[in-house]
Design a protein around this motif. Structure first.
Motif, short mmCIF file in Angstrom:
data_model
loop_
_atom_site.label_atom_id
_atom_site.label_comp_id
_atom_site.label_asym_id
_atom_site.label_seq_id
_atom_site.Cartn_x
_atom_site.Cartn_y
_atom_site.Cartn_z
N SER A 239 0.85 -1.19 0.00
CA SER A 239 0.00 0.00 0.00
C SER A 239 0.89 1.24 0.00
CB SER A 239 -0.90 0.00 1.24
OG SER A 239 -1.77 -1.11 1.21
N PHE A 240 0.78 2.05 -1.05
CA PHE A 240 1.67 3.20 -1.17
C PHE A 240 1.24 4.36 -0.28
CE2 PHE A 240 3.86 6.79 -2.98
CZ PHE A 240 5.09 6.26 -3.34
N PHE A 241 -0.07 4.46 0.00
CA PHE A 241 -0.57 5.54 0.85
C PHE A 241 -1.28 4.96 2.07
CE2 PHE A 241 -0.64 7.39 -3.48
CZ PHE A 241 0.17 8.49 -3.27
N THR A 242 -1.15 5.65 3.20
CA THR A 242 -1.87 5.24 4.41
C THR A 242 -3.32 5.73 4.34
OG1 THR A 242 -1.19 7.23 5.60
CG2 THR A 242 0.20 5.28 5.84
N ASN A 243 -4.18 5.05 5.08
CA ASN A 243 -5.56 5.50 5.18
C ASN A 243 -5.63 6.79 6.00
OD1 ASN A 243 -6.78 3.36 3.74
ND2 ASN A 243 -6.64 2.04 5.54
N PRO A 244 -6.23 7.85 5.45
CA PRO A 244 -6.27 9.12 6.18
C PRO A 244 -7.09 9.03 7.47
CG PRO A 244 -6.77 9.44 3.85
CD PRO A 244 -6.81 7.97 4.11
N VAL A 245 -6.59 9.67 8.51
CA VAL A 245 -7.32 9.77 9.77
C VAL A 245 -7.65 11.25 9.96
CG1 VAL A 245 -7.28 9.37 12.25
CG2 VAL A 245 -6.11 7.77 10.72
N LEU A 246 -8.94 11.59 9.99
CA LEU A 246 -9.40 12.97 9.91
C LEU A 246 -9.97 13.46 11.23
CD1 LEU A 246 -11.24 12.69 6.47
CD2 LEU A 246 -8.86 13.36 6.88
N GLU A 247 -9.63 14.70 11.58
CA GLU A 247 -10.25 15.37 12.72
C GLU A 247 -11.73 15.61 12.41
OE1 GLU A 247 -8.72 15.89 15.46
OE2 GLU A 247 -6.63 15.52 14.86
N PRO A 248 -12.57 15.83 13.44
CA PRO A 248 -14.01 16.00 13.18
C PRO A 248 -14.32 17.07 12.14
CG PRO A 248 -13.63 15.69 15.52
CD PRO A 248 -12.27 15.77 14.89
N GLY A 249 -13.67 18.23 12.22
CA GLY A 249 -13.92 19.29 11.24
C GLY A 249 -13.47 18.90 9.85
N GLN A 250 -12.34 18.22 9.76
CA GLN A 250 -11.85 17.76 8.46
C GLN A 250 -12.81 16.74 7.86
OE1 GLN A 250 -8.00 16.31 9.93
NE2 GLN A 250 -6.99 17.78 8.59
N TYR A 251 -13.35 15.87 8.72
CA TYR A 251 -14.24 14.84 8.21
C TYR A 251 -15.53 15.44 7.68
CZ TYR A 251 -16.95 10.56 7.83
OH TYR A 251 -17.72 9.54 7.35
N GLU A 252 -16.07 16.44 8.37
CA GLU A 252 -17.28 17.09 7.90
C GLU A 252 -17.05 17.78 6.55
OE1 GLU A 252 -20.29 16.76 9.17
OE2 GLU A 252 -19.38 15.40 10.64
N ALA A 253 -15.89 18.44 6.42
CA ALA A 253 -15.57 19.10 5.15
C ALA A 253 -15.38 18.06 4.04
CB ALA A 253 -14.30 19.94 5.31
N PHE A 254 -14.78 16.94 4.40
CA PHE A 254 -14.59 15.85 3.44
C PHE A 254 -15.94 15.31 2.96
CE2 PHE A 254 -14.23 11.05 3.47
CZ PHE A 254 -13.86 10.94 2.13
N LEU A 255 -16.87 15.08 3.89
CA LEU A 255 -18.19 14.57 3.52
C LEU A 255 -18.90 15.54 2.57
CD1 LEU A 255 -19.80 12.99 6.72
CD2 LEU A 255 -19.02 11.83 4.64
N ALA A 256 -18.75 16.83 2.84
CA ALA A 256 -19.39 17.82 1.98
C ALA A 256 -18.83 17.73 0.56
CB ALA A 256 -19.18 19.22 2.55
N ARG A 257 -17.49 17.53 0.45
CA ARG A 257 -16.87 17.40 -0.88
C ARG A 257 -17.36 16.14 -1.58
NH1 ARG A 257 -11.96 20.63 -1.10
NH2 ARG A 257 -11.48 19.64 -3.11
#
Length: 351
Positions: A239-257
Motif C-alpha cells: 500500500s503506497f498511501f496510508t488511510n487518512p485519519v481525519l479530525e471531526p472538522g476535516q471529516y465534515e468538510a470531506f463529507l461535503a466534498r
C-alpha cells in the motif's frame, strides 16, 4: 559479514527500483549489525538500514554511504512467547507460528519484508496489528551507543506508526518479542469483515488457524500483495498511501466534498479512530478521484488488482513512480480536500 562497493540496490527492494550503494554490508549477527552501525556513526558516514526492502523507495541516484542489509536469523519459541531476529523473513515466521498452533499474527501472512521492520511501521492487515502481540523490542540505540530493550508501551505504537518511525535515525531493531495465544488450534477472533465473509463466519468468531492463514494469503494474492517475480502487479511497496485519519472538522468538510462530487447518497468508508477522529479509505479516495486499477500508460502504473499499489511494470525508474504518486496525491486533494501520505520510506527522494 560481506561487503560490496557500488552495489545495486534495486534487487534488494520489492519495487526493483533505486540506484547503487557506495558500500553495501550484509550482517548475519547482532554484533555485526552493531559494529557496522557504530562505525558509520563515528565516521560520519550516511547509513541506510535494509531488511526485506518491501517498504523502501530509493532514488535513482542510489545511496552515497553505507547500506546495511540485516540478514540475521533466529526463531525462538518458549511456550507462547516468540522471539524473532530482525532479519527473519516475516511471512515464514507467521507460517511457523501457525504450524505451532499459536494465534495472534496469522492474518499478517504474506506480508513481505523482515521481522525487524514490523514494529517500525506497526505492520497491520485484515484486523491484526503487531502492536497487539509485541511484548518488547531489542534495539541498538545509536544516540546512547548501547543495546536497549523497549516495552510495548515504550514503543508508542499507533496506526502505522511507532517510536522507531518517529525517530528513524536513533534505533536499529535487533530482535522482536511477541506473546501469542494457544487457542487449541483456533485463530484469534476474526475482526475483518472481508475475511469473515470469505470464511463464512461472523466477525469475532474463530476458525482453524491454518484456514485463516490460507484465506488471508488467497485474499492478498487476489490483490497482487503476495510477491511473485513473474507478476508485475506485485512489483510494489504494498500500500503506497496510508488511510487518512481525519479530525471531526476535516471529516465534515470531506463529507461535503464527497456529496458535492458524487451525490448526497454517497457514503465513504468510515471507521472510528482515537480522539474522536475518523479513518477513511485511501483506496476508495483514489478510485473515486478517477485513478482506477491499471491507471497509467508509462512504466509505472497503478496495479491492475489494487488501487493502493503503485507498480513497476518492469522498466520503470524511481522518478516514474514518483510522478505517478504525485499525480494520484494531487488528484485526491483536488477532488476531496484530503492529503494522502506515503507509507513507504523515501530514500533520497520526496513526494
Amino acid at each position: 559479514m560481506q561487503e560490496l562497493h557500488d552495489a545495486p540496490l534495486a534487487p534488494l527492494t520489492t519495487l526493483r527500483l533505486g540506484g547503487p550503494a557506495r558500500r553495501l554490508v550484509e550482517a548475519t549477527t547482532d554484533d555485526e549489525v552493531v559494529e557496522t552501525v557504530r562505525a558509520a556513526d563515528r565516521g560520519g558516514v550516511p547509513l541506510l538500514i535494509v531488511g526485506g526492502g518491501s517498504n523502501l523507495v530509493i532514488g535513482d541516484q542510489g545511496f552515497d554511504g553505507t547500506v546495511l542489509r540485516i540478514a540475521t536469523t533466529g526463531f525462538e519459541l518458549d511456550g507462547t512467547d516468540l522471539t524473532l531476529a530482525a532479519g527473519e523473513v516475516w511471512t515464514d515466521a507467521v507460517a511457523h507460528t501457525v504450524e505451532a498452533g499459536l494465534a495472534g499474527i496469522e492474518c499478517l501472512a504474506g506480508i513481505p519484508g523482515s521481522a525487524g521492520a514490523t514494529p517500525i511501521q506497526n505492520v497491520g492487515a485484515y484486523g491484526q496489528e503487531v502492536s497487539s502481540t509485541i511484548t518488547e523490542v531489542t534495539a541498538y540505540d545509536r544516540r546512547a551507543e548501547e543495546t536497549v530493550v523497549l516495552t510495548n508501551a515504550e514503543c508508542a505504537f499507533s496506526y502505522r506508526h511507532s517510536r522507531f518511525k518517529a525517530d528513524p535515525d536513533r534505533y536499529v531493531v535487533l530482535r522482536v518479542g511477541f506473546r501469542l495465544e494457544d487457542a487449541n488450534g483456533q485463530s484469534a477472533p476474526v475482526r475483518y469483515a472481508e475475511v469473515a465473509r470469505s470464511l463464512g463466519v461472523g466477525q469475532g468468531e474463530r476458525v482453524e488457524l491454518a484456514l485463516a492463514r490460507e484465506k488471508v494469503l488467497e485474499l492478498r494474492a487476489g490483490k497482487g500483495m503476495v510477491l511473485d517475480p513473474a507478476d508485475h502487479d506485485t512489483w510494489s511497496a504494498g500500500s503506497f498511501f496510508t488511510n487518512p485519519v481525519l479530525e471531526p472538522g476535516q471529516y465534515e468538510a470531506f463529507l461535503a466534498r464527497v456529496h458535492d462530487r458524487l451525490g448526497p447518497e454517497s457514503a465513504p468508508p468510515a471507521y472510528p479512530a482515537a480522539d474522536g477522529r475518523t479513518k477513511t479509505s485511501a483506496a476508495w479516495l483514489i478510485d473515486r478521484a478517477g485513478f482506477t486499477k491499471g491507471y497509467g500508460t508509462g512504466p509505472a502504473r497503478i496495479s491492475t488488482k489494487h488501487t493502493l499499489a503503485l507498480t513497476n511494470r518492469g522498466a520503470a525508474k524511481t522518478e516514474d513512480l514518483l510522478t505517478l504518486a504525485r499525480e494520484v496525491r494531487d488528484g485526491v486533494r483536488e477532488a476531496f480536500g484530503v492529503e494522502l501520505v506515503n507509507e513507504p520510506v523515501m530514500v533520497g527522494v520526496a513526494l
